[in-house]
Design an enzyme around this catalytic site. Structure first.
Site, PDB file in Angstrom:
ATOM      1  N   HIS A  50      -6.713  -6.043 -25.184  1.00 17.20           N
ATOM      2  CA  HIS A  50      -5.747  -4.793 -25.529  1.00 17.20           C
ATOM      3  C   HIS A  50      -6.145  -3.851 -26.386  1.00 17.20           C
ATOM      4  CE1 HIS A  50      -2.309  -8.060 -24.017  1.00 17.20           C
ATOM      5  NE2 HIS A  50      -3.479  -7.670 -23.084  1.00 17.20           N
ATOM      6  N   GLU A  52      -4.922  -2.500 -29.104  1.00 16.01           N
ATOM      7  CA  GLU A  52      -4.930  -2.806 -30.586  1.00 16.01           C
ATOM      8  C   GLU A  52      -6.239  -3.672 -30.947  1.00 16.01           C
ATOM      9  OE1 GLU A  52      -0.564  -3.274 -28.871  1.00 16.01           O
ATOM     10  OE2 GLU A  52      -2.773  -3.563 -28.041  1.00 16.01           O
ATOM     11  N   SER A 168      -4.760  16.907  13.740  1.00 14.24           N
ATOM     12  CA  SER A 168      -3.971  16.686  12.120  1.00 14.24           C
ATOM     13  C   SER A 168      -5.444  17.068  10.973  1.00 14.24           C
ATOM     14  CB  SER A 168      -3.289  15.455  11.650  1.00 14.24           C
ATOM     15  OG  SER A 168      -4.194  14.485  11.839  1.00 14.24           O
ATOM     16  N   LEU A 204      -9.034   4.266   4.962  1.00 15.63           N
ATOM     17  CA  LEU A 204      -8.181   4.125   3.865  1.00 15.63           C
ATOM     18  C   LEU A 204      -8.920   3.379   2.701  1.00 15.63           C
ATOM     19  CD1 LEU A 204      -5.243   2.429   5.774  1.00 15.63           C
ATOM     20  CD2 LEU A 204      -5.470   4.850   5.327  1.00 15.63           C
ATOM     21  N   SER A 300      11.699   5.023   7.127  1.00 15.37           N
ATOM     22  CA  SER A 300      12.324   3.764   6.799  1.00 15.37           C
ATOM     23  C   SER A 300      12.305   3.179   5.455  1.00 15.37           C
ATOM     24  CB  SER A 300      11.631   2.956   7.847  1.00 15.37           C
ATOM     25  OG  SER A 300      11.802   2.966   9.080  1.00 15.37           O
TER      26      SER A 300
END
Length: 367
Positions: A50, A52, A168, A204, A300
């Site tokens: 972490h 710290e 597109s 993707l 949706s």
């Protein structure tokens, strides 16, 4: 330097963990003694030290009687790492300045209380808004057990995501398309509908140098994803989930053999129950999700109250065409005052295009 200056530095350190700490928060820490920075660190990866403990490990001198600036309340429980409060007390730090209080029920002020009980002076709320904003995905995930969903789309100035013929590629310029790969890097998962797979055969993946691929999720009620699609051909390399309705083992078998996970989920009005999908993703420790769906899935998700943020890339061009698609389809709202509204919006110029971002508000809608 003031407290806000040191906290701003801690924030800049925390940002270096974007895309790597999920489902943990991004945290930065700076140790200051007699006006000198003697140590700094950030949470670099899930399972790693972490912030710290990183700052203490990089200390140039004894941290005894030093001040610790940390963007998020120190943890006081055992997880993948031992409690940071233990390390703080052992180091003899006399003062701590905290940006955000950790909403994790295992912490939630307990770390601050423990430190104060042991005589450490603790101040909270320094650059709190900035610290909260950095970890909005984590805060949402830890309190709802569902991923923080960002709906991303690119459209023209007249609100079209394709021409009248369905073409597109490409709506936005190169700079905006490069930025999308950063969006994919910082999110734990990406979601599309099977319609997008059938129309575009997308990969993707994150194609940014040094980036990571998100978990790929396809909402595919009747399991129509082609077995020769790019997603299936790369599923052994990039984790891929097909969220579907009730399915026989025989129908699922070729998808599983290709490397996909097949998730049978409850149906709602004939389609995969999106709330159940979000619950399942949360159980899988997916804290953030980039929604790159078409108009049907986008509507949706909005209608179900599952979208937290919008990223709209807008190209200064016009397509026209009554039949050309828009980024949000579905039934739509009946009256302007029923609109899904955004707050805290920002506008950023990216190359020749513009990025509008904001948080979705559901205040005036019945849910």
């Amino acid at each position: 330097m003031k407290d806000t200056d040191y906290m701003a530095l801690a924030l800049s350190l925390a940002e270096r963990g974007q895309g790597w700490t999920s489902p943990n928060p991004m945290v930065g820490a700076v140790l200051v003694k007699e006006g000198r920075i003697i140590g700094q660190g950030w949470h670099k990866r899930r399972g790693g030290l972490h912030a710290e403990r990183e700052a203490l490990a990089n200390c140039q001198e004894s941290p005894d009687r030093a001040t610790l600036y940390v963007t998020l309340e120190p943890c006081c429980h055992y997880g993948r790492q031992p409690p940071c409060t233990d390390a703080i007390l052992e180091a003899g730090i006399s003062r701590i300045v905290v940006g955000s209080v950790d909403p994790n029920p295992l912490v939630a002020g307990k770390g601050i209380d423990l430190l104060r009980t042991h005589g450490v002076a603790v101040e909270t709320g320094v650059l709190r808004a900035e610290c909260d904003r950095l970890n909005r995905a984590f805060f949402h995930y830890i309190t709802t057990k569902r991923p923080y969903v960002t709906m991303k789309y690119a459209m023209t100035l007249d609100g079209k995501i394709s021409t009248c013929t369905g073409a597109s590629q490409w709506i936005t310029g190169e700079a905006a398309r490069e930025r999308v790969h950063w969006d994919r890097h910082v999110n734990a998962a990406i979601l599309v509908g099977v319609g997008t797979v059938l129309a575009d055969d997308p990969l993707l993946t994150c194609r940014m140098d040094g980036g990571k691929n998100p978990l790929r999720v396809v909402c595919d009620t009747r399991l129509r994803t082609p077995l020769d699609s790019k997603l299936l051909r790369t599923a052994h390399e990039v984790p891929t989930i097909l969220a579907t309705g009730p399915v026989t083992p025989e129908k699922a078998a070729p998808y599983e053999a290709a490397g996909c996970q097949v998730w049978p989920l409850p149906l709602r009005e004939g389609h995969v129950d999106l709330a159940a999908l979000m619950d399942q993703l949360g159980t899988a420790e997916i804290d953030s999700l980039l929604l790159e769906g078409g108009g049907t899935l986008n509507w949706s998700m909005l209608e179900a109250g599952l979208v937290q943020r919008i990223q709209a890339y807008i190209a200064p061009k016009l397509f026209g065409g009554e039949g050309a698609k828009s980024p949000v389809g579905g039934a739509g709202v009946a009256l302007p005052d029923r609109a899904f509204r955004l707050e805290d919006t920002t506008v950023t110029r990216i190359g020749e295009d513009f990025l509008i971002e904001g948080d979705v508000q559901y205040v005036h809608r019945d849910r």
